[in-house]
Design a protein around this motif. Structure first.
Motif, PDB file in Angstrom:
ATOM      1  N   ALA A 125      35.762  16.494  18.772  1.00  0.00           N
ATOM      2  CA  ALA A 125      35.472  16.746  17.363  1.00  0.00           C
ATOM      3  C   ALA A 125      34.092  16.188  17.021  1.00  0.00           C
ATOM      4  CB  ALA A 125      36.534  16.096  16.483  1.00  0.00           C
ATOM      5  N   VAL A 126      33.231  17.046  16.517  1.00  0.00           N
ATOM      6  CA  VAL A 126      31.898  16.622  16.092  1.00  0.00           C
ATOM      7  C   VAL A 126      32.029  15.850  14.789  1.00  0.00           C
ATOM      8  CG1 VAL A 126      29.603  17.402  15.387  1.00  0.00           C
ATOM      9  CG2 VAL A 126      30.833  18.614  17.203  1.00  0.00           C
ATOM     10  N   THR A 127      31.450  14.662  14.738  1.00  0.00           N
ATOM     11  CA  THR A 127      31.516  13.843  13.521  1.00  0.00           C
ATOM     12  C   THR A 127      30.340  14.203  12.616  1.00  0.00           C
ATOM     13  OG1 THR A 127      30.405  12.032  14.726  1.00  0.00           O
ATOM     14  CG2 THR A 127      32.827  11.967  14.576  1.00  0.00           C
ATOM     15  N   VAL A 128      29.181  13.594  12.837  1.00  0.00           N
ATOM     16  CA  VAL A 128      27.973  13.913  12.059  1.00  0.00           C
ATOM     17  C   VAL A 128      26.865  14.233  13.053  1.00  0.00           C
ATOM     18  CG1 VAL A 128      26.251  13.076  10.412  1.00  0.00           C
ATOM     19  CG2 VAL A 128      28.658  12.403  10.165  1.00  0.00           C
ATOM     20  N   LEU A 129      26.238  15.380  12.886  1.00  0.00           N
ATOM     21  CA  LEU A 129      25.193  15.803  13.803  1.00  0.00           C
ATOM     22  C   LEU A 129      24.064  14.770  13.875  1.00  0.00           C
ATOM     23  CD1 LEU A 129      24.919  19.556  12.738  1.00  0.00           C
ATOM     24  CD2 LEU A 129      26.083  18.647  14.761  1.00  0.00           C
ATOM     25  N   THR A 130      23.491  14.601  15.057  1.00  0.00           N
ATOM     26  CA  THR A 130      22.463  13.576  15.252  1.00  0.00           C
ATOM     27  C   THR A 130      21.162  13.888  14.523  1.00  0.00           C
ATOM     28  OG1 THR A 130      21.858  14.650  17.338  1.00  0.00           O
ATOM     29  CG2 THR A 130      23.362  12.776  17.464  1.00  0.00           C
ATOM     30  N   SER A 131      21.036  15.081  13.986  1.00  0.00           N
ATOM     31  CA  SER A 131      19.836  15.417  13.208  1.00  0.00           C
ATOM     32  C   SER A 131      19.898  14.885  11.778  1.00  0.00           C
ATOM     33  CB  SER A 131      19.637  16.935  13.171  1.00  0.00           C
ATOM     34  OG  SER A 131      20.785  17.573  12.625  1.00  0.00           O
ATOM     35  N   TRP A 132      21.112  14.497  11.318  1.00  0.00           N
ATOM     36  CA  TRP A 132      21.252  14.000   9.948  1.00  0.00           C
ATOM     37  C   TRP A 132      20.771  12.563   9.821  1.00  0.00           C
ATOM     38  CZ3 TRP A 132      22.095  16.608   5.644  1.00  0.00           C
ATOM     39  CH2 TRP A 132      22.842  17.795   5.659  1.00  0.00           C
ATOM     40  N   GLU A 133      20.081  12.284   8.730  1.00  0.00           N
ATOM     41  CA  GLU A 133      19.768  10.918   8.324  1.00  0.00           C
ATOM     42  C   GLU A 133      20.675  10.580   7.140  1.00  0.00           C
ATOM     43  OE1 GLU A 133      15.168  10.203   8.729  1.00  0.00           O
ATOM     44  OE2 GLU A 133      15.539  12.272   8.079  1.00  0.00           O
ATOM     45  N   GLU A 134      20.994   9.305   6.993  1.00  0.00           N
ATOM     46  CA  GLU A 134      21.986   8.917   6.001  1.00  0.00           C
ATOM     47  C   GLU A 134      21.600   9.336   4.580  1.00  0.00           C
ATOM     48  OE1 GLU A 134      23.126   4.671   4.451  1.00  0.00           O
ATOM     49  OE2 GLU A 134      24.287   5.107   6.268  1.00  0.00           O
ATOM     50  N   TRP A 135      20.364   9.060   4.175  1.00  0.00           N
ATOM     51  CA  TRP A 135      19.956   9.354   2.793  1.00  0.00           C
ATOM     52  C   TRP A 135      20.034  10.850   2.492  1.00  0.00           C
ATOM     53  CZ3 TRP A 135      15.945  12.669   1.765  1.00  0.00           C
ATOM     54  CH2 TRP A 135      15.071  12.954   2.826  1.00  0.00           C
ATOM     55  N   LEU A 143      27.722  13.068  -0.823  1.00  0.00           N
ATOM     56  CA  LEU A 143      28.675  12.115  -0.261  1.00  0.00           C
ATOM     57  C   LEU A 143      28.369  10.706  -0.747  1.00  0.00           C
ATOM     58  CD1 LEU A 143      28.774  13.357   3.445  1.00  0.00           C
ATOM     59  CD2 LEU A 143      30.499  13.741   1.689  1.00  0.00           C
ATOM     60  N   THR A 144      29.409   9.928  -0.964  1.00  0.00           N
ATOM     61  CA  THR A 144      29.215   8.525  -1.326  1.00  0.00           C
ATOM     62  C   THR A 144      29.364   7.610  -0.114  1.00  0.00           C
ATOM     63  OG1 THR A 144      31.553   8.331  -1.917  1.00  0.00           O
ATOM     64  CG2 THR A 144      30.015   8.902  -3.685  1.00  0.00           C
ATOM     65  N   GLN A 145      29.925   8.125   0.973  1.00  0.00           N
ATOM     66  CA  GLN A 145      30.091   7.315   2.182  1.00  0.00           C
ATOM     67  C   GLN A 145      28.750   7.064   2.852  1.00  0.00           C
ATOM     68  OE1 GLN A 145      32.828  10.075   4.151  1.00  0.00           O
ATOM     69  NE2 GLN A 145      34.349   8.436   4.255  1.00  0.00           N
ATOM     70  N   CYS A 146      28.621   5.875   3.459  1.00  0.00           N
ATOM     71  CA  CYS A 146      27.469   5.640   4.324  1.00  0.00           C
ATOM     72  C   CYS A 146      27.736   6.333   5.660  1.00  0.00           C
ATOM     73  CB  CYS A 146      27.234   4.145   4.511  1.00  0.00           C
ATOM     74  SG  CYS A 146      28.506   3.306   5.497  1.00  0.00           S
ATOM     75  N   MET A 147      26.748   6.376   6.521  1.00  0.00           N
ATOM     76  CA  MET A 147      26.888   7.091   7.790  1.00  0.00           C
ATOM     77  C   MET A 147      28.039   6.551   8.623  1.00  0.00           C
ATOM     78  SD  MET A 147      25.615   9.583   9.632  1.00  0.00           S
ATOM     79  CE  MET A 147      23.925   9.867   9.073  1.00  0.00           C
ATOM     80  N   ASP A 148      28.110   5.233   8.776  1.00  0.00           N
ATOM     81  CA  ASP A 148      29.174   4.645   9.599  1.00  0.00           C
ATOM     82  C   ASP A 148      30.562   4.970   9.050  1.00  0.00           C
ATOM     83  OD1 ASP A 148      27.376   3.589  11.374  1.00  0.00           O
ATOM     84  OD2 ASP A 148      27.452   1.546  10.578  1.00  0.00           O
ATOM     85  N   GLU A 149      30.705   4.938   7.723  1.00  0.00           N
ATOM     86  CA  GLU A 149      32.000   5.247   7.112  1.00  0.00           C
ATOM     87  C   GLU A 149      32.366   6.712   7.323  1.00  0.00           C
ATOM     88  OE1 GLU A 149      31.886   2.090   3.355  1.00  0.00           O
ATOM     89  OE2 GLU A 149      31.091   4.138   3.125  1.00  0.00           O
ATOM     90  N   ARG A 150      31.386   7.588   7.193  1.00  0.00           N
ATOM     91  CA  ARG A 150      31.636   9.012   7.378  1.00  0.00           C
ATOM     92  C   ARG A 150      32.077   9.305   8.808  1.00  0.00           C
ATOM     93  NH1 ARG A 150      33.172  13.647   4.907  1.00  0.00           N
ATOM     94  NH2 ARG A 150      32.084  15.481   5.697  1.00  0.00           N
ATOM     95  N   VAL A 151      31.341   8.769   9.764  1.00  0.00           N
ATOM     96  CA  VAL A 151      31.665   8.986  11.167  1.00  0.00           C
ATOM     97  C   VAL A 151      33.047   8.416  11.495  1.00  0.00           C
ATOM     98  CG1 VAL A 151      31.033   8.361  13.535  1.00  0.00           C
ATOM     99  CG2 VAL A 151      29.273   9.123  11.935  1.00  0.00           C
TER     100      VAL A 151
END
Length: 243
Positions: A125-135, A143-151
């Motif tokens: 399962a793909v979580t968050v693509l590596t091209s995305w930056e958190e901001w 989204l209100t989640q930070c990157m770590d929370e989303r993943v």
């Protein structure tokens, strides 16, 4: 079930055959000595069709079919059922498709592999693509989640649905490995050996660092495939892991 892997560094590196023709992909896969795993992504699959997976398997290679299925449950299940019959050992779906679609996809790969007499592949399962930056992720996707929370939340959703592993940035591997023990697989793109450029990847790490953090396998494309000597570049990556 995660694929059976040896301790040999060559078993931990998946070379991405992105941005090349079928002829070039087949030639490069024959050129690189000791190569075991290759990734077939959208571009190559659209150009060459399902036959590319069959040809690579016939060549003795193990295939990661990275098409990132994301649709309604019935469509995802149908796609995964057909993909599992091709011989690929790893197949990607998007975790954000939701639990019903993930469970349907998981059931379908078992059916497809059994009907074709093949070993059941592992869904990732793909979580968050590596091209995305958190901001940018927060702003553009509201989204209100930070990157770590989303993943983390997407990985938990995937494991609860019976998925065999996740695709994530190497920057999230350590925290995910603390939450998801093996054999849950963590496959990481965004791997850049020493001296290579990041290109369109925003969240990257070196091969040895990623493995030490808890990666199961590393996806490496352009640093090997665009090198003046792909064979030497692959050997260098293996040496980094061995060291």
């Amino acid at each position: 079930m995660a694929p059976l892997l040896s301790a040999d560094p060559a078993d931990r590196i998946i070379v991405a055959l992105d941005g090349m023709s079928l002829e070039r992909a087949m030639a490069l896969s024959r050129q690189v000595k000791g190569l075991r795993w290759v990734k077939v992504g959208l571009e190559l699959f659209v150009q060459a069709g399902p036959e590319v997976v069959t040809q690579l398997c016939d060549q003795g290679l193990r295939v990661f079919l990275d098409l990132k299925f994301h649709d309604i449950p019935a469509t995802m299940a149908g796609a995964c059922r057909r993909a599992s019959a091709l011989g690929a050992e790893l197949i990607t779906v998007h975790a954000c498709a939701g639990s019903v679609a993930l469970q349907a996809a998981q059931d379908a790969v078992s059916e497809g592999a059994e009907s074709a007499g093949r070993r059941k592949p592992t869904l990732l399962a793909v979580t968050v693509l590596t091209s995305w930056e958190e901001w940018r992720m927060q702003r553009e996707l509201a989204l209100t989640q930070c990157m770590d929370e989303r993943v983390s939340s997407l990985a938990q959703l995937a494991e609860a649905a019976g998925i065999g592993g996740c695709v994530c940035s190497p920057l999230e591997v350590a925290s995910l490995r603390a939450e998801h023990v093996e054999p849950f697989a963590l496959v990481t793109p965004g791997i850049r050996p020493a001296g290579s450029v990041s290109a369109d990847q925003a969240r990257v790490m070196g091969p040895a660092e990623a493995m030490a953090a808890g990666s199961s396998q590393l996806v490496i494309g352009r640093p090997i495939t665009k090198a003046a000597d792909p064979n030497a570049a692959f050997a260098h990556c293996c040496q980094e892991l061995a060291a």
